[in-house]
Design a protein around this motif. Structure first.
Motif, PDB file in Angstrom:
ATOM      1  N   PRO A  64       0.780  -1.249   0.000  1.00  0.00           N
ATOM      2  CA  PRO A  64       0.000   0.000   0.000  1.00  0.00           C
ATOM      3  C   PRO A  64       0.807   1.293   0.000  1.00  0.00           C
ATOM      4  N   THR A  65       1.919   1.342   0.708  1.00  0.00           N
ATOM      5  CA  THR A  65       2.664   2.603   0.807  1.00  0.00           C
ATOM      6  C   THR A  65       3.751   2.745  -0.257  1.00  0.00           C
ATOM      7  N   LEU A  66       3.952   1.696  -1.070  1.00  0.00           N
ATOM      8  CA  LEU A  66       5.067   1.710  -2.018  1.00  0.00           C
ATOM      9  C   LEU A  66       4.906   2.780  -3.091  1.00  0.00           C
ATOM     10  N   CYS A  67       3.687   2.960  -3.577  1.00  0.00           N
ATOM     11  CA  CYS A  67       3.453   3.940  -4.636  1.00  0.00           C
ATOM     12  C   CYS A  67       3.875   5.342  -4.194  1.00  0.00           C
ATOM     13  N   GLN A  68       3.493   5.732  -2.991  1.00  0.00           N
ATOM     14  CA  GLN A  68       3.848   7.062  -2.507  1.00  0.00           C
ATOM     15  C   GLN A  68       5.345   7.182  -2.255  1.00  0.00           C
ATOM     16  N   LYS A  69       5.973   6.107  -1.791  1.00  0.00           N
ATOM     17  CA  LYS A  69       7.424   6.124  -1.576  1.00  0.00           C
ATOM     18  C   LYS A  69       8.157   6.359  -2.894  1.00  0.00           C
ATOM     19  N   ILE A  70       7.695   5.686  -3.953  1.00  0.00           N
ATOM     20  CA  ILE A  70       8.316   5.857  -5.269  1.00  0.00           C
ATOM     21  C   ILE A  70       8.096   7.279  -5.772  1.00  0.00           C
ATOM     22  N   ALA A  71       6.881   7.789  -5.603  1.00  0.00           N
ATOM     23  CA  ALA A  71       6.574   9.155  -6.040  1.00  0.00           C
ATOM     24  C   ALA A  71       7.480  10.164  -5.349  1.00  0.00           C
ATOM     25  N   SER A  82       4.792   8.369 -14.616  1.00  0.00           N
ATOM     26  CA  SER A  82       3.446   7.983 -14.194  1.00  0.00           C
ATOM     27  C   SER A  82       3.522   6.660 -13.438  1.00  0.00           C
ATOM     28  N   LEU A  83       2.863   6.617 -12.290  1.00  0.00           N
ATOM     29  CA  LEU A  83       2.816   5.417 -11.454  1.00  0.00           C
ATOM     30  C   LEU A  83       1.423   4.814 -11.548  1.00  0.00           C
ATOM     31  N   HIS A  84       1.376   3.493 -11.706  1.00  0.00           N
ATOM     32  CA  HIS A  84       0.093   2.819 -11.887  1.00  0.00           C
ATOM     33  C   HIS A  84      -0.052   1.663 -10.904  1.00  0.00           C
ATOM     34  N   THR A  85      -1.168   1.646 -10.189  1.00  0.00           N
ATOM     35  CA  THR A  85      -1.554   0.490  -9.391  1.00  0.00           C
ATOM     36  C   THR A  85      -2.867  -0.029  -9.976  1.00  0.00           C
ATOM     37  N   THR A 101       7.185   4.958 -17.093  1.00  0.00           N
ATOM     38  CA  THR A 101       5.968   4.349 -16.570  1.00  0.00           C
ATOM     39  C   THR A 101       6.353   3.292 -15.543  1.00  0.00           C
ATOM     40  N   VAL A 102       5.761   3.367 -14.363  1.00  0.00           N
ATOM     41  CA  VAL A 102       6.022   2.393 -13.306  1.00  0.00           C
ATOM     42  C   VAL A 102       4.708   1.705 -12.962  1.00  0.00           C
ATOM     43  N   SER A 103       4.697   0.380 -13.087  1.00  0.00           N
ATOM     44  CA  SER A 103       3.491  -0.385 -12.768  1.00  0.00           C
ATOM     45  C   SER A 103       3.738  -1.214 -11.519  1.00  0.00           C
ATOM     46  N   LEU A 104       2.828  -1.105 -10.565  1.00  0.00           N
ATOM     47  CA  LEU A 104       2.958  -1.829  -9.297  1.00  0.00           C
ATOM     48  C   LEU A 104       1.865  -2.888  -9.192  1.00  0.00           C
ATOM     49  N   GLY A 105       2.239  -4.129  -9.427  1.00  0.00           N
ATOM     50  CA  GLY A 105       1.311  -5.231  -9.242  1.00  0.00           C
ATOM     51  C   GLY A 105       0.164  -5.290 -10.231  1.00  0.00           C
TER      52      GLY A 105
END
Length: 203
Positions: A64-71, A82-85, A101-105
């Motif tokens: 859950p917190t990984l997207c914000q850490k990457i941002a 751009s980050l995508h979940t 482009t970063v895709s998470l899961g």
């Protein structure tokens, strides 16, 4: 010293006229813990310095917190990022010519399934007839429009299902070097290997 000289030699041997238009890198779950986040900045800088237009990173992790850490980590990186979940998109980076482009899961099976659901809904609503469904119709409903020329698997021998439609004709490069130990020289070797291949695009 020798390492630096070899890195420069590799960089000189890479043809800027035959760079991959888009490179995708597949990471393992857990690669972005601790200093793994800093490696993201490195790979973006290496790509930018080589003149790449597009970079795609897939992490099979939807913590859950990984997207914000990457941002937060990439906020000052000179690229359009751009980050995508599965549930949301987030923009970061300081801007620039390169698109990241970063895709998470968010895997390819889910992406293709959702595209077909959209098509089915349009048919049921009378906005589309089945005869109009072709490759272009499917591709226009995929979440990711990029078609990687080169897919790099860091630290493994198995690919994920990420971009299974878009990477049908991609060149694949596997390296035993895991994400944390990945150096610019390893990245350059992958590009150099790509340029030595004859692409057949499924033929």
């Amino acid at each position: 010293m020798i390492h630096r000289l070899y890195e420069k030699l590799l960089e000189m041997r890479i043809s800027k006229a035959n760079l991959p238009g888009c490179i995708a890198i597949v990471l393992s779950s857990g690669d972005l813990f601790d200093e793994g986040l800093d490696k993201l900045r490195d790979i973006i800088e290496w790509s930018r310095s080589m003149g790449l237009a597009s970079l795609v990173l897939y992490i099979n992790d939807n913590e859950p917190t990984l997207c914000q850490k990457i941002a937060d980590t990439l906020r000052s990186s000179p690229a359009q990022i751009s980050l995508h979940t599965a549930d949301a998109d987030l923009l970061t980076g300081s801007g620039g010519r390169m698109r990241v482009t970063v895709s998470l899961g968010y895997g390819g099976k889910r992406e293709v399934t959702e595209a077909f659901r959209d098509l089915l809904s349009e048919v049921e609503e009378g906005r589309l007839i089945p005869e109009d469904i072709d490759e272009k119709a499917i591709e226009s409903r995929l979440r990711f429009s990029q078609k990687p020329d080169l897919v790099i698997r860091a630290g493994g021998k198995q690919l994920s299902d990420f971009m299974i439609w878009q990477s049908a004709y991609s060149e694949l490069y596997f390296t035993d070097v895991n994400w944390l130990r990945l150096r610019k020289i390893d990245f350059l070797r992958a590009i150099r290997d790509y340029q030595g291949r004859e692409r057949r695009f499924g033929r």
